[in-house]
Design a protein around this motif. Structure first.
Motif, PDB file in Angstrom:
ATOM      1  N   LYS A  53       0.809  -1.229   0.000  1.00 43.89           N
ATOM      2  CA  LYS A  53       0.000   0.000   0.000  1.00 43.89           C
ATOM      3  C   LYS A  53       0.836   1.271   0.000  1.00 43.89           C
ATOM      4  N   SER A 140      -8.126  -0.777   3.428  1.00 40.98           N
ATOM      5  CA  SER A 140      -8.695  -0.583   2.095  1.00 40.98           C
ATOM      6  C   SER A 140      -7.617  -0.875   1.043  1.00 40.98           C
ATOM      7  N   ASN A 142      -6.507   0.337  -1.689  1.00 39.32           N
ATOM      8  CA  ASN A 142      -5.896   1.383  -2.524  1.00 39.32           C
ATOM      9  C   ASN A 142      -4.438   1.571  -2.139  1.00 39.32           C
ATOM     10  N   SER A 148     -10.391   4.835  -1.803  1.00 33.85           N
ATOM     11  CA  SER A 148     -10.568   3.401  -1.605  1.00 33.85           C
ATOM     12  C   SER A 148     -11.245   2.790  -2.829  1.00 33.85           C
ATOM     13  N   HIS A 233      -5.868  12.038   2.428  1.00 34.54           N
ATOM     14  CA  HIS A 233      -6.670  10.897   1.999  1.00 34.54           C
ATOM     15  C   HIS A 233      -7.477  11.267   0.780  1.00 34.54           C
TER      16      HIS A 233
HETATM   17 MG    MG Z   1      -7.983   3.238   3.865  1.00 31.52          MG
END
Ligand code: MG
Ligand code: TXA
Length: 343
Positions: A53, A140, A142, A148, A233
């Protein structure tokens, strides 16, 4: 590494279970968003999750189980309020923060004394956990900082070549990540809003509190109760601005800004609702006006589309913060760095 995307079948579930048991990672469909799953009891698997990630090591992973019977060994206690929430909302889009037991590696909890536990509603997710035979840690799916994934294709965009397998369970029904609720104290605190709303929690427990950072940016050096709050984010490349107020005023303000920015050479898109008249201007749909659930299901795909189209400015219609609308406004707010115009 070649990344396979397979429909959920007995064979693909068996393959996913084997990969997880051997310490590898699998894309897991859930009702909220796709997760990047690995064995929650294996510190090495957890490290692979952080690496795939590009996630900061101080942001803990949540642990997914297929039934409540699997929880006792993972936590030290389950407070009474947490038990009531479990009965009311599991399986479902809710993560409970509980005191962690020693079997949860420090890499999973990012050194915290607590762990987030979730029993997902998605049949495919629970079948994958059962096939693995171990609890599954899954953030998540992503790359860190991206929206996400709500489809297997979105997850492939971010994880192609990094993991061996993504199970394709179709588009996610809820579309925003689970509600994260700190259930370690007297009053439950919603750290991240989701499909289990403050209203629902209050209905069951008679009280609820929502962390102040759900709808406000962090101040410099501030300490947070949930590490995920610290990080940028969901942010698209485009500068993103939210318009809040009466519908007609919002539409007029968005159209005026759109025209001015376009004239100044910007590439602009509107994230707006069906039936709202933005003329011939570029609009990415958030679904039916007034449906916060529609906006929840579409928001992350819309943010990805902004980047694909190379937009430089995004103008978004706000939604009412009742129900799942709070989760939508939390994600939209963070994508916009809480740049909200009240009109
Ligand atoms: Mg997340
Ligand atoms: O719906 C979901 O929750 C999805 C699916 C895959 O289940 N998972 C997910 O995980 O969104 P992630 O890692 O992207 O978000 C988990 C959030 C992070 O913001 C993290 O900081 C917070 O939960 N969190 C995890 N453990 C925590 C803890 N012990 N204390 C406080 N916050 C915690």
């Amino acid at each position: 590494m070649k990344t396979q995307v397979l429909p959920v079948t007995a064979q693909s579930l068996a393959m996913a279970g084997r990969i997880i048991r051997e310490g590898g990672l699998v894309g897991m469909p859930t009702e909220t968003v796709y997760g990047l799953g690995g064995n929650a009891l294996d510190a090495q698997a957890a490290l692979r999750i952080f690496e795939a990630k590009g996630r900061p090591a101080d942001n803990p992973l949540i642990v997914h189980v297929a039934s409540v019977d699997e929880i006792p060994p993972l936590v030290r206690t389950v407070p009474q309020a947490a038990k009531k929430l479990m009965e009311a909302f599991w399986p479902g889009p809710m993560t409970l923060i509980l005191p962690k037991a020693d079997c949860i590696p420090g890499t999973v909890s990012a050194g915290l004394d607590t762990v987030g536990i979730r029993l997902p509603q998605s049949e495919a997710a629970r079948a994958m956990i059962r096939a693995a035979g171990v609890p599954i840690a899954a953030p998540s799916g992503n790359r860190s900082g991206r929206p996400s994934p709500t489809t297997a294709q979105h997850m492939l965009e971010d994880m192609d070549g990094r993991i061996p397998l993504i199970l394709d369970g179709g588009p996610c029904a809820v579309g925003v990540e689970s509600s994260v609720i700190d259930a370690t104290g007297e009053v439950p605190v919603i750290l991240r809003p989701g499909g289990v709303t403050p209203e629902m929690v209050e209905h069951v427990l008679g009280r609820v509190s929502v962390d102040e950072h759900v709808m406000s940016p962090l101040r410099e050096g501030e300490i947070v109760r949930s590490p995920g709050m610290k990080y940028r984010h969901y942010a698209p490349q485009a500068k993103t601005v939210i318009y809040e107020g009466g519908t007609d005023r919002v539409i007029a303000a968005i159209c005026a800004r759109y025209d001015a920015a376009t004239a100044a050479g910007e590439r602009v898109a509107i994230l707006g609702f069906d039936g709202h008249d933005f003329g011939a201007r570029t609009r990415i749909s958030l679904g039916h006006a007034g449906s916060a659930q529609d906006a929840a299901s579409r928001l992350f795909a819309a943010l990805r589309e902004l980047d694909e189209r190379g937009e430089t400015l995004a103008l978004c219609e706000a939604v009412d913060t009742a129900g799942i609308g709070l989760a939508v406004m939390n994600r939209m707010g963070r994508a916009a760095a809480f740049d909200i115009e009240h009109v």
